[in-house]
Design a protein around this motif. Sequence first.
Motif, PDB file in Angstrom:
ATOM      1  N   LEU A 627       1.051  -0.959  -0.097  1.00 46.99           N
ATOM      2  CA  LEU A 627      -0.135  -0.123  -0.009  1.00 46.99           C
ATOM      3  C   LEU A 627       0.988   1.335   0.035  1.00 46.99           C
ATOM      4  CD1 LEU A 627      -2.831   1.338   0.367  1.00 46.99           C
ATOM      5  CD2 LEU A 627      -2.385   1.343   2.666  1.00 46.99           C
ATOM      6  N   ARG A 628       0.547   2.127  -0.883  1.00 43.21           N
ATOM      7  CA  ARG A 628       1.301   3.376  -0.950  1.00 43.21           C
ATOM      8  C   ARG A 628       0.326   4.615  -1.012  1.00 43.21           C
ATOM      9  NH1 ARG A 628       6.229   2.843  -5.372  1.00 43.21           N
ATOM     10  NH2 ARG A 628       4.560   2.759  -6.987  1.00 43.21           N
ATOM     11  N   ALA A 629       0.843   5.909  -0.240  1.00 43.40           N
ATOM     12  CA  ALA A 629       0.177   7.115  -0.740  1.00 43.40           C
ATOM     13  C   ALA A 629       0.952   7.791  -1.918  1.00 43.40           C
ATOM     14  CB  ALA A 629       0.404   7.743   0.651  1.00 43.40           C
ATOM     15  N   VAL A 630       0.214   8.077  -2.743  1.00 48.14           N
ATOM     16  CA  VAL A 630       0.783   8.874  -3.888  1.00 48.14           C
ATOM     17  C   VAL A 630       0.468  10.342  -4.304  1.00 48.14           C
ATOM     18  CG1 VAL A 630       0.958   8.891  -6.598  1.00 48.14           C
ATOM     19  CG2 VAL A 630       0.651   6.617  -5.201  1.00 48.14           C
ATOM     20  N   PHE A 631       1.507  11.369  -4.456  1.00 50.50           N
ATOM     21  CA  PHE A 631       1.354  12.474  -4.545  1.00 50.50           C
ATOM     22  C   PHE A 631       1.815  12.829  -5.898  1.00 50.50           C
ATOM     23  CE2 PHE A 631       2.185  11.373  -0.087  1.00 50.50           C
ATOM     24  CZ  PHE A 631       1.369  12.297   0.486  1.00 50.50           C
ATOM     25  N   PRO A 632       0.610  13.089  -6.849  1.00 51.46           N
ATOM     26  CA  PRO A 632       0.915  13.420  -8.288  1.00 51.46           C
ATOM     27  C   PRO A 632       1.282  14.808  -8.530  1.00 51.46           C
ATOM     28  CG  PRO A 632      -1.322  12.802  -7.832  1.00 51.46           C
ATOM     29  CD  PRO A 632      -0.788  12.683  -6.626  1.00 51.46           C
ATOM     30  N   CYS A 633       2.481  15.292  -8.096  1.00 52.95           N
ATOM     31  CA  CYS A 633       2.844  16.480  -8.201  1.00 52.95           C
ATOM     32  C   CYS A 633       3.150  17.125  -9.608  1.00 52.95           C
ATOM     33  CB  CYS A 633       4.322  16.850  -7.353  1.00 52.95           C
ATOM     34  SG  CYS A 633       4.120  16.389  -5.691  1.00 52.95           S
ATOM     35  N   GLY A 634       3.354  16.221 -10.522  1.00 52.46           N
ATOM     36  CA  GLY A 634       3.467  16.987 -11.914  1.00 52.46           C
ATOM     37  C   GLY A 634       4.713  17.640 -12.087  1.00 52.46           C
ATOM     38  N   ILE A 635       5.837  17.624 -11.446  1.00 55.22           N
ATOM     39  CA  ILE A 635       7.074  18.555 -11.468  1.00 55.22           C
ATOM     40  C   ILE A 635       7.979  17.818 -12.342  1.00 55.22           C
ATOM     41  CG2 ILE A 635       8.894  19.722 -10.165  1.00 55.22           C
ATOM     42  CD1 ILE A 635       6.792  19.706  -8.004  1.00 55.22           C
ATOM     43  N   GLU A 636       8.249  18.457 -13.306  1.00 54.61           N
ATOM     44  CA  GLU A 636       9.457  17.923 -14.182  1.00 54.61           C
ATOM     45  C   GLU A 636      10.942  18.220 -13.508  1.00 54.61           C
ATOM     46  OE1 GLU A 636       9.123  19.200 -18.267  1.00 54.61           O
ATOM     47  OE2 GLU A 636       6.995  18.610 -18.440  1.00 54.61           O
ATOM     48  N   SER A 637      11.619  16.999 -13.413  1.00 56.90           N
ATOM     49  CA  SER A 637      12.853  17.204 -12.864  1.00 56.90           C
ATOM     50  C   SER A 637      13.598  15.897 -13.252  1.00 56.90           C
ATOM     51  CB  SER A 637      13.018  17.529 -11.491  1.00 56.90           C
ATOM     52  OG  SER A 637      14.385  17.735 -10.690  1.00 56.90           O
ATOM     53  N   THR A 638      14.911  16.093 -13.394  1.00 60.25           N
ATOM     54  CA  THR A 638      15.812  15.139 -13.648  1.00 60.25           C
ATOM     55  C   THR A 638      16.259  14.387 -12.347  1.00 60.25           C
ATOM     56  OG1 THR A 638      17.728  16.215 -14.002  1.00 60.25           O
ATOM     57  CG2 THR A 638      16.637  16.109 -15.579  1.00 60.25           C
ATOM     58  N   THR A 639      16.156  15.129 -11.143  1.00 60.94           N
ATOM     59  CA  THR A 639      16.727  14.705 -10.101  1.00 60.94           C
ATOM     60  C   THR A 639      15.364  14.779  -8.799  1.00 60.94           C
ATOM     61  OG1 THR A 639      17.697  16.690  -9.462  1.00 60.94           O
ATOM     62  CG2 THR A 639      19.028  15.057 -10.553  1.00 60.94           C
ATOM     63  N   ASP A 640      15.651  13.906  -7.825  1.00 58.81           N
ATOM     64  CA  ASP A 640      14.683  14.089  -6.805  1.00 58.81           C
ATOM     65  C   ASP A 640      15.381  14.823  -5.667  1.00 58.81           C
ATOM     66  OD1 ASP A 640      16.137  12.238  -5.526  1.00 58.81           O
ATOM     67  OD2 ASP A 640      14.732  10.569  -5.551  1.00 58.81           O
ATOM     68  N   ILE A 641      14.723  14.943  -4.330  1.00 56.25           N
ATOM     69  CA  ILE A 641      15.149  15.464  -3.249  1.00 56.25           C
ATOM     70  C   ILE A 641      15.371  14.067  -2.108  1.00 56.25           C
ATOM     71  CG2 ILE A 641      15.194  17.015  -1.640  1.00 56.25           C
ATOM     72  CD1 ILE A 641      13.904  18.949  -3.419  1.00 56.25           C
ATOM     73  N   ALA A 642      16.016  13.803  -1.661  1.00 59.30           N
ATOM     74  CA  ALA A 642      16.154  12.788  -0.473  1.00 59.30           C
ATOM     75  C   ALA A 642      17.047  12.894   0.823  1.00 59.30           C
ATOM     76  CB  ALA A 642      16.340  11.310  -1.003  1.00 59.30           C
ATOM     77  N   ASP A 643      16.231  12.995   2.127  1.00 56.99           N
ATOM     78  CA  ASP A 643      17.273  13.523   3.179  1.00 56.99           C
ATOM     79  C   ASP A 643      17.773  12.266   3.595  1.00 56.99           C
ATOM     80  OD1 ASP A 643      18.020  14.786   5.652  1.00 56.99           O
ATOM     81  OD2 ASP A 643      16.948  13.214   6.468  1.00 56.99           O
ATOM     82  N   GLY A 644      19.199  12.130   3.715  1.00 54.27           N
ATOM     83  CA  GLY A 644      19.768  11.043   4.237  1.00 54.27           C
ATOM     84  C   GLY A 644      20.589  11.178   5.620  1.00 54.27           C
ATOM     85  N   GLN A 645      21.691  10.418   5.851  1.00 53.47           N
ATOM     86  CA  GLN A 645      22.575  10.415   7.171  1.00 53.47           C
ATOM     87  C   GLN A 645      23.656  11.604   6.676  1.00 53.47           C
ATOM     88  OE1 GLN A 645      21.239   7.756   5.546  1.00 53.47           O
ATOM     89  NE2 GLN A 645      20.063   7.315   7.427  1.00 53.47           N
ATOM     90  N   PHE A 646      23.265  12.842   7.337  1.00 49.31           N
ATOM     91  CA  PHE A 646      24.109  13.899   7.267  1.00 49.31           C
ATOM     92  C   PHE A 646      24.246  14.602   5.931  1.00 49.31           C
ATOM     93  CE2 PHE A 646      26.261  11.376  10.974  1.00 49.31           C
ATOM     94  CZ  PHE A 646      25.695  12.457  11.929  1.00 49.31           C
ATOM     95  N   ASP A 647      23.305  14.214   5.075  1.00 47.08           N
ATOM     96  CA  ASP A 647      23.310  14.697   3.723  1.00 47.08           C
ATOM     97  C   ASP A 647      21.664  15.005   3.239  1.00 47.08           C
ATOM     98  OD1 ASP A 647      24.020  15.145   1.108  1.00 47.08           O
ATOM     99  OD2 ASP A 647      24.827  13.099   0.737  1.00 47.08           O
ATOM    100  N   VAL A 648      21.382  15.745   2.244  1.00 45.29           N
ATOM    101  CA  VAL A 648      20.347  15.631   1.450  1.00 45.29           C
ATOM    102  C   VAL A 648      20.712  15.464  -0.196  1.00 45.29           C
ATOM    103  CG1 VAL A 648      18.560  17.191   0.657  1.00 45.29           C
ATOM    104  CG2 VAL A 648      19.135  17.318   2.956  1.00 45.29           C
ATOM    105  N   LEU A 649      20.440  14.291  -0.476  1.00 44.10           N
ATOM    106  CA  LEU A 649      20.808  13.878  -1.872  1.00 44.10           C
ATOM    107  C   LEU A 649      19.830  14.098  -2.947  1.00 44.10           C
ATOM    108  CD1 LEU A 649      21.144  11.032   0.398  1.00 44.10           C
ATOM    109  CD2 LEU A 649      22.677  10.648  -1.290  1.00 44.10           C
ATOM    110  N   ASN A 650      20.453  14.254  -4.371  1.00 46.15           N
ATOM    111  CA  ASN A 650      19.793  14.549  -5.431  1.00 46.15           C
ATOM    112  C   ASN A 650      19.853  13.328  -6.476  1.00 46.15           C
ATOM    113  OD1 ASN A 650      20.878  17.747  -4.799  1.00 46.15           O
ATOM    114  ND2 ASN A 650      18.618  17.354  -4.861  1.00 46.15           N
TER     115      ASN A 650
END
Length: 855
Positions: A627-650
Amino acid sequence: MKKIFIVPHSHWDREWYMPFESHRMRLVELIDNIIELMEADNDYCYYHLDGQTIAVEDYLEIRPQNRERLMKLIRENKIQIGPWYVLQDEFLIDGESNIRNLMTGIGYCRANGVEPLMCGYLPDAFGNISQMPQILNGFGIDNAVFGRGIGRILCDNMPDKDNGAEVTEYIWSSPDGSSVIGIKFLGWYNNGAELPEDAVSLKKRLQNIIAYSDRVCKTPLVLLMNGSDHQPLQKNLSDVIKTAGKLFPDITAVQSGLKEYIAAIREYSEAFIHVSGEMISQNTVGYRNLINTASTHIPLKQRNHTVQNLLITKSEPINVMSWLAGDVMRRDELAYAWKTLMKNHPHDSICTCSCDEVAGEMAVRFNKSQQVSEYIAAEAAKYITDRISLAHEKNICVFHGYPYSEAVAVTAELHYNGEKDISALAVYDINGHRIPAEFKYLGKQFRYTLPKDSFRKSGRPHIYTVRFLCRLSGIGYTSFYIDETDEQEQPLITVNNNGAENEFISFTLNPDGTFNVTEKQSGHTFERMNRYEDLGDKGDSYNFEAVAGDRPVYCNKNADISIDSRSTFEITYKIVSRMDIPEHLDGEKRSAETAAHDITTYVTLSAHSRVLKIHTELENKSENHRLRAVFPCGIESTTDIADGQFDVLNRPVIPCSIWENPENPQRCRAFFGIKDGVKGALVATRGLHEYEVMRHSENALALTLLRAVGEMGDWGDFPTPDMQLKRKLCLDYSFIPFAAEELSAAYSAAYDFYYGEPAALQYGAHTGNLPASKALVDISGEYIGFSCFKPSEDGSGVILRLYNTSDCEQDWTVSADNEFAGAALVDLAEKTELDKIGGKIKAAPKKIYTVKLSS
C-alpha cells in the motif's frame, strides 16, 4: 610478486534465519574453537571477528571465565575486533546512530585495554551511505572494506556474473571531500571459504582466484576471506597455506588480518579509481538491490524512529540542561539505552529480513530502551521544574532539545483538585502574552508519583490536556502559565468548505478523500494528493516482486469527510475511505476474494506552518500486498530530493542505461521530494523510509505505507506469517509544498515534523534558583541539519553536532549561554580540537561540525 592475504573470519549475523540465542550458542562454540586452536597452533595467527565488538560481549556473557584468554589473544593482535559495536544498516538509522555505533565499539575496545581494528568494515550492509567516508575520517579511519553497493550480490552470497564491479580498489569520497581507501571484496566475503586441503582441488581453486584477481585487482595483493555466514572454523588452514606455498612458489600466501592487508595496500593507492557518494547498486539492472527491506515490518521501523528520537531530542538534551543546573549526568543509563537500541540496528535486524522470532525480540529491546530513555528525560525535567522560580499556580515547562524553526504545537497534561471551566482557561508566556490554546477535560483518573524520600503517593485528580501553539528559541526550556480569562481567542486559520488555509498554504478535500493544496508564494496548486494505491507483492522480506498482470487498486470514489477537531489555531479533518483489497495470492495471481479495508485519514493544518500533517490508520486484513500514498505533483525534474544521513541527496529520476526494473525504489530518512525552478514539494515521514519518484507517472511521489509478505527469502524457505502485518497500523507523514526560493525553510519544516513535538511538564508555584525560561544554544542560518546535543565523552562539556545540508558554503551563528566557558570544533571522536569558534561558523558544503561547549 603476487601476495595472497588469507583472512579467517565468520560473518556473524547476530540474528537472522534463527533467533538471537540460537545463533549465539553457535557463536560461543566458534570462539571456544578459535581460542583453543590459537593456543595450540602457533601458525594459526590471525582471526577477524567480523568488525563488531558485540560478538565479544555476547560470548563473554556466556563464558565470563574465558575473558582473559580471549583478551590476551586480542592484545597480541591475533584476534582483531571492532571498530563497530554492531554491523548496522546504514540507511535505516540516523546518522547520529551510525556515529554512536562506532563510538561505542571503539570505546568498548579501549575500556578493555585493547586497540580496535581501525577499518570501516561494512561487509554486508545493504548499500553504503554517502557520508560514510566523512564519518570514518572523524574517528581517524582512512579505509573501508565492503561487499555491496557496486554491482549486485544475489541469493545465498552469490555474486552476479555481471555485477558491475570492474575493480576491487577505490578511493571513495563523501560529498564534503573526505575520502577513504575503499576495498570491495573480490567476489564476496566467502571467496576463500573452505579452502581444500588436497593439492589438486586447492590448485584449481587458487588458479581460478588468481585469474579473477588478474582481471579486477589493481595491485598484486589479493584479499581472500576464509569464511562466510556463521562459518565454522577451518582448523586445517595452516596446512592448507603450506600446501599453497608448494603449489605456487612464485606467489606468497599468508594467513593475515585485515589490518596487515590494509597496511600493505596503501602504497598503491595513488592508482585507485575514484568514486564518490552513496553506493546503492545504482549502476545495475535494478533487481534484488535489497532496498525494499526499508518497507518490511514497518511498525518496527516506526519504533526505531520513536526511541532514537527520544534519546536524541529529549533524554540527552534535557539531562544536559539539568546537569548544567547541578543534577547528575546519567551517563550509564544513557549508554545502556543506546546500546539496547543499537542491538536492533544490525542489518538483518533493522531491515527486518529475519525470522518472526527476531521481530518479537526487537520489540522487547525497543520497549526496554524507551523505558530507560523516558525515565532519564522525566527525572531530568523534574529536576529543572523543581528549581524554577515562578509564582503562578499552574505552569508548563516545554523542553526543546531540538531547535525548531516554525511555531510548534505542544500538548501537556494538567492535574487539578477540582473541575475547571475550560472555556475560562488560557495559556500565557512569562511576559504575559496570551498563547493560542485548546483545553480538554478527561475526567478524574488514577495517577501516582514516586517521591525520592517517601512511599509512593496516588490519587484521582481531575485530568485536563492543553494543546497550545508556541515559538521556541534554540535548545533549552521555556515556561508558560495557566490563568483564567473571559476574553475570546481570535482564529489564526481560516476554515473553508472541506478545507482550510493559513499564511502559507490552503487545502481543499476532494470527494474521494484526496486533497488539493495551493502553495501561496508560488501560487501553484497540487491536485489529488495522498491517493492510496495497492498492488500485489509476491516477493519476500528483501525485495518487492510485482504480480504479473496486476492492476492497482484504489479507494472507492466517495469518502466520508468530517471535522474531527478544531481550535483557533488548528483544524483536523477525518476522512474514511473504503478500499477492497484482494485477500491473498492465488498461485501467481491475486485472489478474486477481497477484504474491505476502511482507511481513516486525519489531515491537520496548524497556524504559521508550511506542513499539512497526515495520520493514517487501517486494520490490514490482506496478505502479500503493498500500500502506498501517492502525490502526483507533476513536477518535471531530472533529480529528486532525499534526506539521508548527514546529507540531502539528489538522486536521478531516470536510472542508468542498463536498468531493467520498471520501479526504482529508494530510501530516505526524514523526507523526500522534487522541485523545479519555481515550486517543489516534500513528503516528510516518521519511520517510513521507502519512496519512489514514479518516472512512468509524471514523477508522482510514492510513499510506502505497508508491505505485507510471508517469506523471509534469500537462501531457503523461511515462512514469516507475522510479516503479513494483519493488525492495526498507524502511520504519520506530511505534505510540504514550497516555492523554489524557500527550499531551506521547507527542509527545516520537514525536520520539525520528523523530530516531533517537544516534551512538556506541568509544575506549581515555588521559588528556586533557575529562570523560568532558558536557551542554552541559539542557532541561526540556512540549511542547518541537527544531529545531537549531548554530554561530551570526557565529561568536561557538551557536544552540539550540526551539518550543512547544501552544496554551498553557509554562514551560521551559534550563540551559547554564558554557562559555557568557550566553544571549539572537535572531531567526531571528540579527541582532537580542530579550531576555536567565536560564535560564527562558515559551514563548508555537506560538512559535519562537532562543537564542544566547555562547561
